[in-house]
Design an enzyme around this catalytic site. Structure first.
Site, mmCIF file in Angstrom:
data_model
loop_
_atom_site.group_PDB
_atom_site.id
_atom_site.type_symbol
_atom_site.label_atom_id
_atom_site.label_comp_id
_atom_site.label_asym_id
_atom_site.label_seq_id
_atom_site.Cartn_x
_atom_site.Cartn_y
_atom_site.Cartn_z
ATOM 1 N N ASP A 132 0.989 -8.111 -2.780
ATOM 2 C CA ASP A 132 0.452 -8.182 -1.418
ATOM 3 C C ASP A 132 -0.761 -9.105 -1.406
ATOM 4 O OD1 ASP A 132 0.030 -7.742 1.263
ATOM 5 O OD2 ASP A 132 -0.940 -5.800 0.996
ATOM 6 N N ALA A 170 -2.478 -0.008 7.106
ATOM 7 C CA ALA A 170 -1.122 0.439 7.370
ATOM 8 C C ALA A 170 -0.723 1.633 6.509
ATOM 9 C CB ALA A 170 -0.163 -0.715 7.143
#
Lengths: 328, 194
Positions: free
Chosen positions: B111, B11
């Site tokens: 994350d 991403a």
């Protein structure tokens, strides 16, 4: 053909509709409008109680004009949650009364998933990553292994709520989102504001406060613009991460805040850059509406997913990832 | 509808592998206003480089850094498999120990997913510190673990056993692990619809 009547009333909009597999037969809504400030839960519930009879009567009249009687209905669906407790209980009572008096099975629908399914119904989206953004909810969802999983969500308040809070502090009336969007279009420059993404989750309450503070040194146009830029970029970033993580190549936008053109533009740009398809349903299916409840009710009814009246209590914290998907 | 036949695309960054090194460059996002975009990319590049090194000093295996400039980090390539593909309670327990050490040093990864943990046959390497930050808050550590649990729940069928194994490892390395794991339960229960 299957015919299902659905009632929505989780927050400000009371709405009832009848749908079949192909389309909405009819929908009747009555919207609670606070005289001042935001949604007052008790007043909203009183509004729903006051108007439920009239909305449903009108719906029955309208479908009668199209040759459909209440006897032809196969099931009664209602928004079981999430939402404001008092509103949910009011609408739940109306649905139970209909189910018992018409002797039709009752279907308890998750409001968030109804937004998702109406989008899949009314756009070509098949297996999308869904960005669902409204007053109280902000979630990134996608289907996997029998459930819609939540890949990211707000750690505090919904994006619509954050916009409304800021708008109220800026002296704008409810609902604040459209007014913020309008001011943003006249902005001259960008004002730095907090950008909070933690893993796959986002947070908006600090942004709302910081934007209010920024009004002391920057124009309302610039602050509205910068608020939107930051908040929407956070949502789009997490949506993109969910695409990367799941390997899916469709994005579906759902919920009332999805009416915002800047948010749509940002999602469209992100999707173009990843060769993903981007879908937005018609506006009448974006905000809370009875048709989406009726439609998911229909899918659930056809897959044998009904509930007994005795077990039909509402759940203000009803999580979409707790629902076993029986209809896919 | 267009078919996406290219390799799964990350991403945030373009990652190239050149010889024995990974070159990670944060790419601009056209959807973000430029000033915000550059600020985010610059901050995340610097923070990532700093925290990769600090984590290693805490005993968490991470790639060795070769160079940092602009929006780019050059670092060691870790040969192995993401534990997402070979998940087991044993690996989850090891992951728990590793994150326990990381949190003991007040680094929040930001994350934690099973794609960001690479098993090289001997030990688990932790990668992608792009969203990492320093904090000794119970809440931040709780959210970090919560994010991982969400990934386990959304990506792996057997998630209850995996979570249990993670907690076992986490408790071994962190004396206030229980306080944080209690907070994780609170975070999960917390009404997010207010």
């Amino acid at each position: 053909m299957t015919l299902v009547l659905g009632i929505e009333g989780t927050a400000w909009n009371l709405s009832a509709a009848v749908v079949d597999e192909n389309d909405v037969i009819d929908e009747v809504s009555h919207t609670y409008r606070p005289s001042t400030g935001g949604i007052h839960p008790r007043e909203a519930a009183q509004h729903h109680a006051q108007h439920a009879g009239q909305v449903i009567r009108k719906l029955f009249e309208n479908i009668a004009d199209k040759g459909i009687s209440s006897r032809d209905l196969d099931a009664i669906a209602f928004s079981q949650g999430p939402g404001l407790g008092a509103c949910l209980r009011t609408v739940g009572t109306a649905a139970r009364a209909l189910s018992l008096s018409l002797e039709k099975p009752l279907v308890g629908v998750n409001h968030c998933l109804a937004h998702v399914e109406v989008g899949r119904w009314k756009t070509p989206a098949e297996d999308p990553v869904v960005l669902y953004v409204s007053g109280g909810n902000s979630q990134v969802l996608a289907y996997r292994n029998g459930k819609y999983r939540i890949f990211g969500e707000t750690l505090d308040i919904g994006i619509g709520n954050a916009l409304d809070k800021f708008a109220r502090n800026a002296g704008l009336s409810h609902p604040g989102g459209p007014k913020v969007e309008e001011f943003a279009q006249a902005a001259a420059s960008y004002v730095p504001l907090p950008y909070v993404v933690k893993g796959m989750d986002f947070s908006f309450s600090g942004l709302s406060t910081a934007a209010t503070d920024a009004l002391s040194h920057s124009s309302i146009e610039d602050v509205c613009y910068s608020f939107q830029e930051n908040a929407f970029a956070m949502l789009v970033e997490v949506t993109e991460r969910a695409l990367a993580h799941t390997g899916k190549n469709e994005v579906l936008l759902a919920g009332g805040v999805g009416a915002n053109m800047r948010l749509r533009q940002m999602l469209k740009t992100m999707c173009e850059d990843r060769d993903a398809s981007f879908y937005v349903p018609e506006k009448r299916f974006m905000g809370d509406n009875g048709s989406m409840i009726a439609y998911l009710g229909l899918l659930m009814y056809k897959s044998g997913n009904t509930i007994e009246v005795a077990n039909s209590h509402v759940d203000p914290d009803f999580r979409p990832d707790s629902v076993e998907v029986t209809w896919l | 509808m267009s078919e996406n036949i290219s390799l799964p695309k990350g991403a945030e960054a373009i990652v190239r592998i050149q010889d024995d090194r990974v070159i990670k460059q944060r790419i601009p996002k056209r959807y973000r206003v430029e000033m915000l975009d550059e600020k985010i990319r610059k901050e995340r590049t610097r923070a990532e480089a700093r925290l990769i090194s600090e984590a290693r000093r805490l005993g968490v295996p991470t790639p060795i850094l070769y160079d940092v400039y602009g929006f780019t980090i050059e670092m060691e390539y870790i040969m192995g498999q993401p534990i997402k593909e070979i998940i087991s309670p044993e690996l989850c327990e090891k992951a728990g120990e590793m994150i326990g050490r990381l949190h003991g040093g007040n680094i929040i990864h930001g994350d934690l997913t099973t794609s960001n943990m690479i098993w090289n046959g001997e030990r688990i390497y932790l990668i992608d510190f792009g969203l990492s930050f320093v904090s000794n808050n119970i809440e931040d550590k709780g959210v970090d673990v919560h994010v991982l649990f969400q990934t386990l729940e959304s990506s792996h069928r057997d998630h209850e056993k995996l979570i249990e194994a993670f907690c076992r490892g986490y408790r071994k390395q962190l004396c206030n692990a229980d306080e944080i794991l209690t907070r994780v339960t609170e975070i999960e229960k917390r009404g997010r619809y207010a």
